[in-house]
Enzyme design. Structure first.
Site, PDB file in Angstrom:
ATOM      1  N   GLU A   1      -8.957   8.757   6.353  1.00 20.12           N
ATOM      2  CA  GLU A   1      -9.203   7.339   6.107  1.00 20.12           C
ATOM      3  C   GLU A   1     -10.261   7.120   5.035  1.00 20.12           C
ATOM      4  O   GLU A   1     -10.262   6.100   4.352  1.00 20.12           O
ATOM      5  CB  GLU A   1      -9.630   6.649   7.410  1.00 20.12           C
ATOM      6  CG  GLU A   1      -8.515   6.518   8.429  1.00 20.12           C
ATOM      7  CD  GLU A   1      -7.382   5.643   7.926  1.00 20.12           C
ATOM      8  OE1 GLU A   1      -7.654   4.483   7.558  1.00 20.12           O
ATOM      9  OE2 GLU A   1      -6.232   6.119   7.887  1.00 20.12           O
TER      10      GLU A   1
ATOM     11  N   GLU B   1     -13.861   5.616   0.553  1.00 23.33           N
ATOM     12  CA  GLU B   1     -14.763   4.674   1.221  1.00 23.33           C
ATOM     13  C   GLU B   1     -15.401   5.342   2.437  1.00 23.33           C
ATOM     14  O   GLU B   1     -14.733   5.590   3.433  1.00 23.33           O
ATOM     15  CB  GLU B   1     -13.997   3.428   1.636  1.00 23.33           C
ATOM     16  CG  GLU B   1     -13.372   2.679   0.461  1.00 23.33           C
ATOM     17  CD  GLU B   1     -12.384   1.620   0.903  1.00 23.33           C
ATOM     18  OE1 GLU B   1     -12.817   0.649   1.560  1.00 23.33           O
ATOM     19  OE2 GLU B   1     -11.180   1.773   0.616  1.00 23.33           O
TER      20      GLU B   1
ATOM     21  N   LYS C   1     -15.212   3.840   6.333  1.00 25.59           N
ATOM     22  CA  LYS C   1     -13.972   3.542   7.055  1.00 25.59           C
ATOM     23  C   LYS C   1     -13.942   4.369   8.336  1.00 25.59           C
ATOM     24  O   LYS C   1     -14.179   5.581   8.315  1.00 25.59           O
ATOM     25  CB  LYS C   1     -12.744   3.864   6.199  1.00 25.59           C
ATOM     26  CG  LYS C   1     -12.502   2.897   5.069  1.00 25.59           C
ATOM     27  CD  LYS C   1     -11.058   2.970   4.587  1.00 25.59           C
ATOM     28  CE  LYS C   1     -10.119   2.351   5.604  1.00 25.59           C
ATOM     29  NZ  LYS C   1      -8.717   2.355   5.122  1.00 25.59           N
TER      30      LYS C   1
ATOM     31  N   GLU D   1       0.852  -1.192   0.000  1.00 21.83           N
ATOM     32  CA  GLU D   1       0.000   0.000   0.000  1.00 21.83           C
ATOM     33  C   GLU D   1       0.885   1.238   0.000  1.00 21.83           C
ATOM     34  O   GLU D   1       1.886   1.288   0.707  1.00 21.83           O
ATOM     35  CB  GLU D   1      -0.907   0.077   1.246  1.00 21.83           C
ATOM     36  CG  GLU D   1      -2.033  -0.919   1.308  1.00 21.83           C
ATOM     37  CD  GLU D   1      -2.896  -0.700   2.555  1.00 21.83           C
ATOM     38  OE1 GLU D   1      -2.744   0.347   3.225  1.00 21.83           O
ATOM     39  OE2 GLU D   1      -3.718  -1.584   2.855  1.00 21.83           O
TER      40      GLU D   1
END
Length: 464
Positions: free
Chosen positions: A331, A322, A325, A266
């Site tokens: 985040e 998203e 999250k 990542e």
């Protein structure tokens, strides 16, 4: 003497040719699913193709996604959940059943190439799970072999906090509590199976924690005059990413495994964040990810100062913003795409589109820390039952967190769920921010710079 010099050069050339042929430098994408507004898997696969991603990483083994990836040229990484690592490590039959259910029905028509056991296990689980990580990796590898699946590499992603020291990079060392019992056996397994050390690398977090001493350009991989020299090796670093990766390389070397390849599991930069989060914006996210793609796609490969010329296979985080999250606002804002499928900013993971063809980026507005007061208030229109539950939680924490909103006290009126929750959220956040408390409450709260206080009711605030 000349012949002795030529031989190692030839060996390096052969190894470099093999590594270049086997491991494409073209980045992949992390496909997270923590959102209630994301496109279906078939559409997501089409979007992944449009980004020209070489590979995709999913955080489970969702059948619908694996079916959607069938008969594509996209290499796939799937993951064993942290919650079942104990069972996988202690029960070979359980491990076999997991592989039979989650790999066998899709392989080889879906190009499953990597199977990751857990996600940042050292960082995100209790230490009684750690001892089961490597045995679980061994069992998964044995299970794959039981089904004659030999081309899938087994590994586990690690965060940078597996290191005890990381600066200068040549001082890189694993934490004493995990170096001998966990990291060394893991590296032995990776070395024996010719797998990768999967590493999550986020220069954003390192920079955001110390923006005074770490220059933004250095973190964004675009410094022209900023360099850091490692006093132990004399190696010169022009960006924070290389510095972080090489710290892990030297840590592996220190415990006797200098040749294991690093795979960037990542990396990325948030395109938005909370008011109190510096540098999270579209301009910086585009700059970092474009520069990262350019770095890893440069021919011949540049590698890092400690490993020049090495190909760095990678996944960029993430496909989508998203909205479910947990944690700080960043985040929920690492996506290259909005949930509707449109691009947050233009990017081409094949690095074939000239930057001159990309749309203009909005100017960054939060590269310097916000100075002033911030409050945490309830989101208008949020589910009232959920807000009431969050209010109850906030009031159960701390020292008289909600005393002023009791009946007859100065903040009781107006007697409304919204105002009581807003006071409770602000009070909770003011007390616990420094110890990890966030203004989130499962999406029921948001930060504001507008003082919600009224009359004699003064809302607690965070001052930056």
């Amino acid at each position: 003497m000349a012949m002795l010099l030529i031989i190692p050069l030839l060996v390096h050339s052969i190894l470099f040719t093999i590594s270049s042929a086997l491991f494409s430098p073209q980045p992949g994408i992390c496909y997270g699913q923590l959102g209630n507004n994301l496109p279906p898997p078939w559409k997501s696969v089409e979007l992944i193709k449009s980004l020209k991603a070489k590979r995709v990483k999913i955080y489970d083994a969702t059948p619908e996604i694996l079916h959607a990836l069938k008969n594509t040229t996209i290499q796939v990484s799937i993951m064993v959940p942290n919650e079942i690592i104990f069972n996988v490590s202690t029960n070979k039959t359980f491990s076999d059943q997991w592989v039979r259910k989650n790999v066998v029905p899709f392989y080889p028509h879906t190009l499953i190439r990597y199977l990751l056991v857990g996600n940042e296990v050292i960082s995100s689980t209790k230490n009684d799970t750690w001892q089961h990580l490597v045995p679980a990796m061994r069992n998964i590898k044995r299970s794959l072999r039981s089904f004659r699946i030999n081309k899938v590499k087994v590994g586990t992603p690690s965060a940078m906090d597996v290191l005890e020291s990381s600066f200068p990079p040549s001082n890189g060392a694993f934490r004493k509590d995990i170096a001998a019992p966990i990291m060394k056996p893991m590296l032995k397994f990776l070395d024996r199976t010719k797998s990768f050390f999967f590493l999550d690398v986020y220069p954003f977090f390192a920079w955001a924690s110390d923006p005074t001493n770490i220059k933004l350009e250095y973190a964004l991989l675009e410094s022209k005059n900023i360099t850091v020299t490692d006093s132990g090796t004399g190696l010169v670093y022009s960006n924070l990413f290389d510095q972080m990766v090489d710290a892990v390389y030297f840590a592996m070397k220190r415990v006797g495994y200098p040749n294991i390849r690093i795979f960037i599991a990542e990396t990325g930069w948030p395109n938005k964040g909370d008011i109190d989060q510096i540098g999270a914006n579209i301009f910086n996210a585009a700059a970092y990810n474009r520069n990262f793609v350019k770095k890893v796609m440069t021919k011949p490969p540049v590698g890092t100062p400690a490993r020049p010329g090495w190909v760095l296979p990678s996944f960029i985080f993430a496909l989508y913003n998203e909205n479910q999250k947990p944690g700080p606002g960043t985040e929920r804002h690492f996506g290259l795409l909005f949930p509707n499928g449109s691009m947050v900013y233009d990017i081409d993971l094949s690095w074939k589109t000239p930057e001159s063809e990309f749309r203009a980026l909005p100017a960054p507005e939060n590269n310097a820390p916000y100075k002033g007061k911030i409050w945490c208030v309830a989101v208008r229109g949020a589910n009232e039952t959920a807000v009431a539950s969050a209010l109850s939680y906030a009031c159960s924490q701390g020292n008289n967190t909600c005393y002023p909103i009791r009946a007859g006290k100065r903040c009781f009126k107006p007697d409304s769920l919204y105002w009581h929750a807003s006071y409770a959220f602000s009070s909770y956040w003011a007390q616990f921010r420094k110890t990890g408390g966030t203004c989130y409450f499962d999406g029921l709260a948001t930060q504001t710079t507008k003082d919600p206080s009224y009359g004699s009711c003064k809302f607690p605030s965070v001052t930056l």
